[in-house]
Motif scaffolding. Sequence first.
Motif, PDB file in Angstrom:
ATOM      1  N   LEU A 194      -2.217 -35.729  19.547  1.00  0.00           N
ATOM      2  CA  LEU A 194      -2.457 -34.585  18.666  1.00  0.00           C
ATOM      3  C   LEU A 194      -3.756 -34.724  17.873  1.00  0.00           C
ATOM      4  N   ALA A 195      -4.256 -35.937  17.714  1.00  0.00           N
ATOM      5  CA  ALA A 195      -5.467 -36.147  16.909  1.00  0.00           C
ATOM      6  C   ALA A 195      -6.742 -35.800  17.661  1.00  0.00           C
ATOM      7  N   GLN A 196      -6.642 -35.490  18.939  1.00  0.00           N
ATOM      8  CA  GLN A 196      -7.855 -35.141  19.704  1.00  0.00           C
ATOM      9  C   GLN A 196      -8.443 -33.832  19.161  1.00  0.00           C
ATOM     10  N   SER A 197      -9.727 -33.833  18.933  1.00  0.00           N
ATOM     11  CA  SER A 197     -10.354 -32.695  18.245  1.00  0.00           C
ATOM     12  C   SER A 197     -10.425 -31.443  19.116  1.00  0.00           C
ATOM     13  N   SER A 198     -10.459 -31.640  20.431  1.00  0.00           N
ATOM     14  CA  SER A 198     -10.520 -30.478  21.325  1.00  0.00           C
ATOM     15  C   SER A 198      -9.122 -30.138  21.819  1.00  0.00           C
ATOM     16  N   LEU A 199      -8.709 -28.898  21.591  1.00  0.00           N
ATOM     17  CA  LEU A 199      -7.379 -28.495  22.080  1.00  0.00           C
ATOM     18  C   LEU A 199      -7.340 -28.470  23.604  1.00  0.00           C
ATOM     19  N   GLU A 200      -8.528 -28.334  24.212  1.00  0.00           N
ATOM     20  CA  GLU A 200      -8.572 -28.360  25.678  1.00  0.00           C
ATOM     21  C   GLU A 200      -8.220 -29.746  26.229  1.00  0.00           C
ATOM     22  N   ASP A 201      -8.323 -30.779  25.366  1.00  0.00           N
ATOM     23  CA  ASP A 201      -7.916 -32.126  25.781  1.00  0.00           C
ATOM     24  C   ASP A 201      -6.420 -32.346  25.584  1.00  0.00           C
ATOM     25  N   ILE A 202      -5.776 -31.408  24.895  1.00  0.00           N
ATOM     26  CA  ILE A 202      -4.332 -31.537  24.636  1.00  0.00           C
ATOM     27  C   ILE A 202      -3.534 -30.589  25.538  1.00  0.00           C
ATOM     28  N   LEU A 203      -3.896 -29.299  25.468  1.00  0.00           N
ATOM     29  CA  LEU A 203      -3.155 -28.321  26.289  1.00  0.00           C
ATOM     30  C   LEU A 203      -3.805 -28.221  27.662  1.00  0.00           C
ATOM     31  N   ASN A 204      -3.658 -29.285  28.409  1.00  0.00           N
ATOM     32  CA  ASN A 204      -4.168 -29.313  29.785  1.00  0.00           C
ATOM     33  C   ASN A 204      -3.092 -29.920  30.683  1.00  0.00           C
ATOM     34  N   PRO A 205      -3.283 -29.918  31.993  1.00  0.00           N
ATOM     35  CA  PRO A 205      -2.207 -30.367  32.897  1.00  0.00           C
ATOM     36  C   PRO A 205      -1.681 -31.780  32.605  1.00  0.00           C
ATOM     37  N   TYR A 207      -0.870 -33.027  29.746  1.00  0.00           N
ATOM     38  CA  TYR A 207       0.186 -33.012  28.720  1.00  0.00           C
ATOM     39  C   TYR A 207       1.109 -31.798  28.810  1.00  0.00           C
ATOM     40  N   ILE A 208       0.776 -30.837  29.649  1.00  0.00           N
ATOM     41  CA  ILE A 208       1.719 -29.716  29.837  1.00  0.00           C
ATOM     42  C   ILE A 208       2.692 -30.143  30.934  1.00  0.00           C
ATOM     43  N   THR A 209       3.633 -30.956  30.533  1.00  0.00           N
ATOM     44  CA  THR A 209       4.633 -31.539  31.431  1.00  0.00           C
ATOM     45  C   THR A 209       5.935 -31.686  30.640  1.00  0.00           C
ATOM     46  N   PRO A 210       7.008 -32.030  31.287  1.00  0.00           N
ATOM     47  CA  PRO A 210       8.263 -32.267  30.538  1.00  0.00           C
ATOM     48  C   PRO A 210       8.135 -33.394  29.509  1.00  0.00           C
ATOM     49  N   ASN A 211       7.086 -34.224  29.633  1.00  0.00           N
ATOM     50  CA  ASN A 211       6.885 -35.292  28.639  1.00  0.00           C
ATOM     51  C   ASN A 211       6.010 -34.852  27.471  1.00  0.00           C
ATOM     52  N   GLY A 212       5.470 -33.641  27.568  1.00  0.00           N
ATOM     53  CA  GLY A 212       4.543 -33.229  26.513  1.00  0.00           C
ATOM     54  C   GLY A 212       4.870 -31.847  25.985  1.00  0.00           C
ATOM     55  N   PHE A 213       4.151 -30.859  26.488  1.00  0.00           N
ATOM     56  CA  PHE A 213       4.332 -29.486  25.996  1.00  0.00           C
ATOM     57  C   PHE A 213       4.892 -28.588  27.093  1.00  0.00           C
ATOM     58  N   GLN A 214       5.637 -27.592  26.648  1.00  0.00           N
ATOM     59  CA  GLN A 214       6.174 -26.604  27.589  1.00  0.00           C
ATOM     60  C   GLN A 214       5.914 -25.217  27.004  1.00  0.00           C
ATOM     61  N   VAL A 215       5.563 -24.280  27.873  1.00  0.00           N
ATOM     62  CA  VAL A 215       5.271 -22.921  27.395  1.00  0.00           C
ATOM     63  C   VAL A 215       6.571 -22.150  27.179  1.00  0.00           C
ATOM     64  N   ARG A 216       6.565 -21.329  26.141  1.00  0.00           N
ATOM     65  CA  ARG A 216       7.680 -20.425  25.862  1.00  0.00           C
ATOM     66  C   ARG A 216       7.109 -19.040  25.598  1.00  0.00           C
ATOM     67  N   GLU A 217       7.836 -18.034  26.002  1.00  0.00           N
ATOM     68  CA  GLU A 217       7.405 -16.684  25.641  1.00  0.00           C
ATOM     69  C   GLU A 217       7.896 -16.385  24.225  1.00  0.00           C
ATOM     70  N   SER A 218       7.001 -15.933  23.379  1.00  0.00           N
ATOM     71  CA  SER A 218       7.359 -15.616  21.990  1.00  0.00           C
ATOM     72  C   SER A 218       7.167 -14.135  21.706  1.00  0.00           C
ATOM     73  N   THR A 219       7.193 -13.329  22.766  1.00  0.00           N
ATOM     74  CA  THR A 219       7.067 -11.873  22.606  1.00  0.00           C
ATOM     75  C   THR A 219       8.211 -11.352  21.734  1.00  0.00           C
ATOM     76  N   ARG A 220       7.860 -10.448  20.799  1.00  0.00           N
ATOM     77  CA  ARG A 220       8.877  -9.894  19.900  1.00  0.00           C
ATOM     78  C   ARG A 220       9.472  -8.625  20.497  1.00  0.00           C
ATOM     79  N   SER A 221      10.647  -8.295  20.036  1.00  0.00           N
ATOM     80  CA  SER A 221      11.320  -7.115  20.593  1.00  0.00           C
ATOM     81  C   SER A 221      10.553  -5.833  20.293  1.00  0.00           C
ATOM     82  N   THR A 222       9.722  -5.851  19.266  1.00  0.00           N
ATOM     83  CA  THR A 222       8.950  -4.655  18.912  1.00  0.00           C
ATOM     84  C   THR A 222       7.585  -4.619  19.602  1.00  0.00           C
ATOM     85  N   ASP A 223       7.300  -5.594  20.458  1.00  0.00           N
ATOM     86  CA  ASP A 223       5.967  -5.692  21.053  1.00  0.00           C
ATOM     87  C   ASP A 223       5.739  -4.732  22.217  1.00  0.00           C
TER      88      ASP A 223
END
Lengths: 294, 86
Positions: A194-205, A207-223
């Motif tokens: 998390l301390a890496q200054s570039s988010l592109e170094d964090i949200l990349n393949p 760390y986007i794994t079951p060991n790191g981050f997973q995407v969720r849809e956060s669309t609201r019902s009013t969207d």
Amino acid sequence: MTQDFDLQRTLREVQLNGYLALEAQYKDNHRFFTNTMFLRQAIDEARVQQGFTDAEVNDVRRTQLKFITNQLFTQQVGGDHLFENLNNLKIDWVYTNSTANRTEPNTRDYRYDENDDGSYSFSRRADSNQISYGELEDKDVSWRMDVKLPLEFDNGFGVSLNSGFIHQEKNRESAIQRFTYIPVGPDGRDSEVLAQSSLEDILNPTYITPNGFQVRESTRSTDRYNAHQELLSYYGQLDMNFFDAVRVTGGLRWEENDQFVETFKATGNSSESVVTSVKKTDMLPAVSATWFIN
Amino acid sequence: MGFNEGTSFAKGLRYDDGTRSLAPSVAEKTADGSTLQPQTPFNPDGSTPQELQNFGQDLSGVWDVKPKTIGANFLLLGVMVKGSWQ
């Protein structure tokens, strides 16, 4: 709430506008016209705001990347006509067709929080990141016609018969989709990651794994919603003039309004349509009198 | 501060060239109005962890703000014509 932020923003705007008007007239009694208008605006923006909010212990830094386009295309055709041989009957009409669009693709918002040593890390808060896609389209088609028949009498009495209608149909479709990355594994909570200054170094393949981050849809019902309105109104009006001293105007306007909005309720990973409608007829009479004092 | 590399002005009037479009895999999954949610016993139609991993990797792209020289704002007037015949 107390906040003290420094905002740095770079914004670039490009606009394209066009207008075309044509008019044709036959003698002084008949006129046809057409207007075409096109407006387009594109805004590209990057912003970083950093500072203090009393909702947090340490400073926060929020970044947003956004690209918006707005567009309007309007076409109008109309005419004004005076028929002298029909007792100066006057007919005006106009047809308008407009489409407006707004897009906001791939807006990215994310947040870094200050650590106790003054460095910044990718936030673990619920609002740490979001990607959103927005689209809106408005369509408006309308017809209008007004008819006026003036009648003059020898004894200083004048009457004007007026009538007309407006038919307007509007449609809107609006949709926003939002996505958020949430930590689901140890890498998503690892302070070194998390301390890496570039988010592109964090949200990349990596760390986007079951060991790191997973995407969720956060669309609201009013969207997401669709809306429609159809309005038909017509009127009749009598305008009477007595010896240029008293003027009496009376009329009736009739409106039929049919309107609905469709929203969507999230159920599991599907969405269920919810429709709300209004269908109403209004009758609106009006009378007024004017006395001219010489 | 400037614009990031993903916001190129190379398109002039900038009808988006698709760079910012929703990832095709996610667009296809959500085309019928459904949302990206994990598969659970109560939501058997949800996405598997592998699918969510693929969607997440497809969605993530440019995040950083990088200094870059940009052109000036501009307003382009297209056709402005008014004609009349009698």
